[in-house]
Each structure stands twice: as structure tokens, then as C-alpha cells.
Design an enzyme around this catalytic site. Structure first.
Site, PDB file in Angstrom:
ATOM      1  N   SER A   1      -1.498  20.923  23.183  1.00  0.00           N
ATOM      2  CA  SER A   1      -2.594  19.991  23.455  1.00  0.00           C
ATOM      3  C   SER A   1      -2.647  19.580  24.916  1.00  0.00           C
ATOM      4  CB  SER A   1      -2.448  18.753  22.564  1.00  0.00           C
ATOM      5  OG  SER A   1      -2.683  19.107  21.211  1.00  0.00           O
TER       6      SER A   1
ATOM      7  N   GLU B   1      -2.402  21.370  27.406  1.00  0.00           N
ATOM      8  CA  GLU B   1      -3.143  22.399  28.136  1.00  0.00           C
ATOM      9  C   GLU B   1      -4.629  22.458  27.760  1.00  0.00           C
ATOM     10  OE1 GLU B   1       0.003  23.129  26.763  1.00  0.00           O
ATOM     11  OE2 GLU B   1       0.806  22.773  28.776  1.00  0.00           O
TER      12      GLU B   1
ATOM     13  N   GLU C   1      10.899  12.659  17.611  1.00  0.00           N
ATOM     14  CA  GLU C   1      11.950  11.636  17.766  1.00  0.00           C
ATOM     15  C   GLU C   1      11.814  10.861  19.067  1.00  0.00           C
ATOM     16  OE1 GLU C   1      15.575  13.986  15.405  1.00  0.00           O
ATOM     17  OE2 GLU C   1      15.482  13.954  17.600  1.00  0.00           O
TER      18      GLU C   1
ATOM     19  N   HIS D   1       7.800  11.723  23.813  1.00  0.00           N
ATOM     20  CA  HIS D   1       6.931  12.824  24.257  1.00  0.00           C
ATOM     21  C   HIS D   1       5.543  12.730  23.589  1.00  0.00           C
ATOM     22  CE1 HIS D   1       6.081  17.234  25.053  1.00  0.00           C
ATOM     23  NE2 HIS D   1       6.321  16.708  26.237  1.00  0.00           N
TER      24      HIS D   1
ATOM     25  N   PHE E   1     -13.341  15.508  21.725  1.00  0.00           N
ATOM     26  CA  PHE E   1     -11.912  15.239  21.477  1.00  0.00           C
ATOM     27  C   PHE E   1     -11.603  15.483  19.999  1.00  0.00           C
ATOM     28  CE2 PHE E   1      -7.890  13.533  22.609  1.00  0.00           C
ATOM     29  CZ  PHE E   1      -7.484  12.635  21.651  1.00  0.00           C
TER      30      PHE E   1
ATOM     31  N   ARG F   1      -6.295  15.343   7.331  1.00  0.00           N
ATOM     32  CA  ARG F   1      -7.437  15.249   8.249  1.00  0.00           C
ATOM     33  C   ARG F   1      -7.921  16.601   8.776  1.00  0.00           C
ATOM     34  NH1 ARG F   1      -4.515  10.914   7.875  1.00  0.00           N
ATOM     35  NH2 ARG F   1      -5.359   8.822   8.331  1.00  0.00           N
TER      36      ARG F   1
HETATM   37  N1  LIG Z   1       4.890  18.324  20.442  1.00  0.00           N
HETATM   38  C1  LIG Z   1       3.602  18.797  20.547  1.00  0.00           C
HETATM   39  C2  LIG Z   1       3.144  19.441  21.695  1.00  0.00           C
HETATM   40  N2  LIG Z   1       3.969  19.623  22.776  1.00  0.00           N
HETATM   41  C3  LIG Z   1       3.685  20.611  23.794  1.00  0.00           C
HETATM   42  C4  LIG Z   1       2.717  20.106  24.879  1.00  0.00           C
HETATM   43  O1  LIG Z   1       1.393  19.997  24.380  1.00  0.00           O
HETATM   44  C5  LIG Z   1       2.716  21.087  26.056  1.00  0.00           C
HETATM   45  O2  LIG Z   1       2.273  22.354  25.603  1.00  0.00           O
HETATM   46  C6  LIG Z   1       4.084  21.241  26.686  1.00  0.00           C
HETATM   47  O3  LIG Z   1       4.563  19.945  27.036  1.00  0.00           O
HETATM   48  C7  LIG Z   1       4.030  22.136  27.933  1.00  0.00           C
HETATM   49  O4  LIG Z   1       3.135  21.609  28.879  1.00  0.00           O
HETATM   50  N3  LIG Z   1       1.871  19.878  21.773  1.00  0.00           N
HETATM   51  C8  LIG Z   1       1.005  19.712  20.711  1.00  0.00           C
HETATM   52  O5  LIG Z   1      -0.156  20.113  20.788  1.00  0.00           O
HETATM   53  N4  LIG Z   1       1.444  19.072  19.583  1.00  0.00           N
HETATM   54  C9  LIG Z   1       2.722  18.603  19.458  1.00  0.00           C
HETATM   55  O6  LIG Z   1       3.072  18.012  18.396  1.00  0.00           O
HETATM   56  C1  LIG Z   2       4.501  15.440  20.396  1.00  0.00           C
HETATM   57  C2  LIG Z   2       5.761  16.098  20.746  1.00  0.00           C
HETATM   58  O1  LIG Z   2       5.956  16.614  21.812  1.00  0.00           O
HETATM   59  C3  LIG Z   2       6.864  15.952  19.752  1.00  0.00           C
HETATM   60  O2  LIG Z   2       6.457  16.569  18.540  1.00  0.00           O
HETATM   61  C4  LIG Z   2       8.154  16.605  20.259  1.00  0.00           C
HETATM   62  O3  LIG Z   2       9.163  16.225  19.356  1.00  0.00           O
HETATM   63  P1  LIG Z   2      10.405  15.356  19.906  1.00  0.00           P
HETATM   64  O4  LIG Z   2       9.842  14.032  20.373  1.00  0.00           O
HETATM   65  O5  LIG Z   2      11.310  15.162  18.689  1.00  0.00           O
HETATM   66  O6  LIG Z   2      11.064  16.152  21.014  1.00  0.00           O
END
Ligand SMILES: Nc1c(NC[C@H](O)[C@H](O)[C@H](O)CO)[nH]c(=O)[nH]c1=O
Ligand SMILES: CC(=O)[C@@H](O)COP(=O)(O)O
Length: 160
Positions: free
Chosen positions: A65, A67, A94, A97, A122, A136
Site C-alpha cells: 500500500s 507504493e 505487532e 508499522h 482511496f 469488507r
Molecule cells: N504490512 C503491510 C504492508 N507493508 C508493506 C508496505 O506497504 C511497503 O510495501 C513496504 O514498507 C516497502 O515500502 N503493506 C500493505 O499493503 N499491507 C500490510 O498489511
Molecule cells: C501494516 C504492517 O506493516 C504490519 O502488518 C507489519 O506487521 P508487524 O507490525 O507485526 O511487523
């Protein structure tokens, strides 16, 4: 109104402009792809149901997301589209992020709406659990992809 009180897939075709002359870009995140594919199906089916031609819909995939903003920006700058639908699924893990990805993605897409003449929709689920995401993206609460397609059509029609 929370999603639990509003089915995301309900629309009245009589109130939706015909999309036969509209061109759409759809940028799809590969993270949580079972969810994002469900959102994509909701979006493409709704666009076609509302008159869009399959050849007028361009799909690109991006890793996550975060990107989506760059993918939508590149789509706007290189393809002749009337609107872009940005599809993603962010699910709480966890760490913090989740918050950073959600905030950056929402802000980046809003920045494109402010900074360009192309509406960017969005269509990013930001869920605490996988069950919420499933509900959803074609589950008990409907499909946010359907809602996003309707929003895209209405925004292209705005001011026409
Ligand atoms: N944890 C999730 C991510 N993480 C990856 C980031 O979106 C991104 O690709 C990375 O940080 C490299 O820039 N992305 C999602 O779409 N959904 C997640 O749950
Ligand atoms: C949204 C995220 O990046 C998340 O799912 C990554 O998982 P974590 O917070 O356990 O590293």
C-alpha cells in the site's frame, strides 16, 4: 455511520452516470492479495456493470500500500485515465508499522487529489484483523471495491 451499518456494495444504477466513455486506472497492492484481489473484483465488476469498457481499464500491481501513491502518480503521468482507484489492504501487526503505512498512504493519495486534476479513489482497507478485511472485500459488509468504483465514476462525471 460505521461500515457495519452500511453495506458497501449497495448502489442504485439509476443514480450513477454511464461510464462508457470513461478511462480508469486501477493500482493494486500485492500485500494481503487475497483481500486486494477481492477488492479488485468488486471494482472491475462494478465499473463494467455501469457501462465502462474492459479496454478502458488499466491495471497495475505494486508491492504494498505504501507504493500505491507512486503507482497512481505514474499512472496519471503516463496513461490517459480519467480516474485512478488505489486498492490496498493494511492489517494491524505487532508494531507501529501499521499506523505509518496507513497514514502515509492516505496522505499520499490525498496529495494526488489536491495536486493533480485526476481523482484518485482511496480503496485501502485499514483493518485490525483479517476477519474485518474479509468482511469488507466481498463478505458480510459488502465490497469496498464496489464503493470505490462508484466513487470513481461520480468523480469523473463531476463538473462534466
Ligand atoms: N504490512 C503491510 C504492508 N507493508 C508493506 C508496505 O506497504 C511497503 O510495501 C513496504 O514498507 C516497502 O515500502 N503493506 C500493505 O499493503 N499491507 C500490510 O498489511
Ligand atoms: C501494516 C504492517 O506493516 C504490519 O502488518 C507489519 O506487521 P508487524 O507490525 O507485526 O511487523
Amino acid at each position: 455511520m460505521a461500515t457495519v451499518n452500511k453495506n458497501l456494495s449497495v448502489y442504485d444504477k439509476a443514480t450513477i452516470p454511464n461510464a462508457k466513455d470513461f478511462r480508469f486506472g486501477i493500482v493494486v497492492s500485492e500485500w494481503n492479495d487475497t483481500i486486494t484481489e477481492g477488492l479488485y473484483q468488486g471494482a472491475i465488476e462494478t465499473l463494467l456493470d455501469c457501462g465502462a469498457k474492459e479496454e478502458n481499464v488499466i491495471r497495475w500491481n505494486v508491492p504494498g500500500s505504501f507504493e500505491l501513491t507512486y503507482g497512481a502518480k505514474k499512472m496519471i503521468n503516463t496513461q490517459k485515465v480519467d480516474a485512478v482507484i488505489a486498492i490496498g489492504s493494511v492489517i494491524k501487526g505487532e508494531t507501529m508499522h501499521f499506523e505509518f503505512v496507513c497514514e502515509a498512504t492516505a496522505q499520499g493519495i490525498m496529495d494526488l487529489n489536491v495536486g493533480t486534476d485526476t481523482p484518485v479513489i482511496f480503496c485501502v482497507l485499514t483493518d485490525n484483523t483479517m476477519d474485518q478485511a474479509i468482511a469488507r472485500s466481498g463478505g458480510e459488509h459488502g465490497n469496498k471495491g464496489t464503493e470505490a468504483a462508484i466513487a470513481a465514476i461520480k468523480m469523473v462525471h463531476l463538473g462534466r
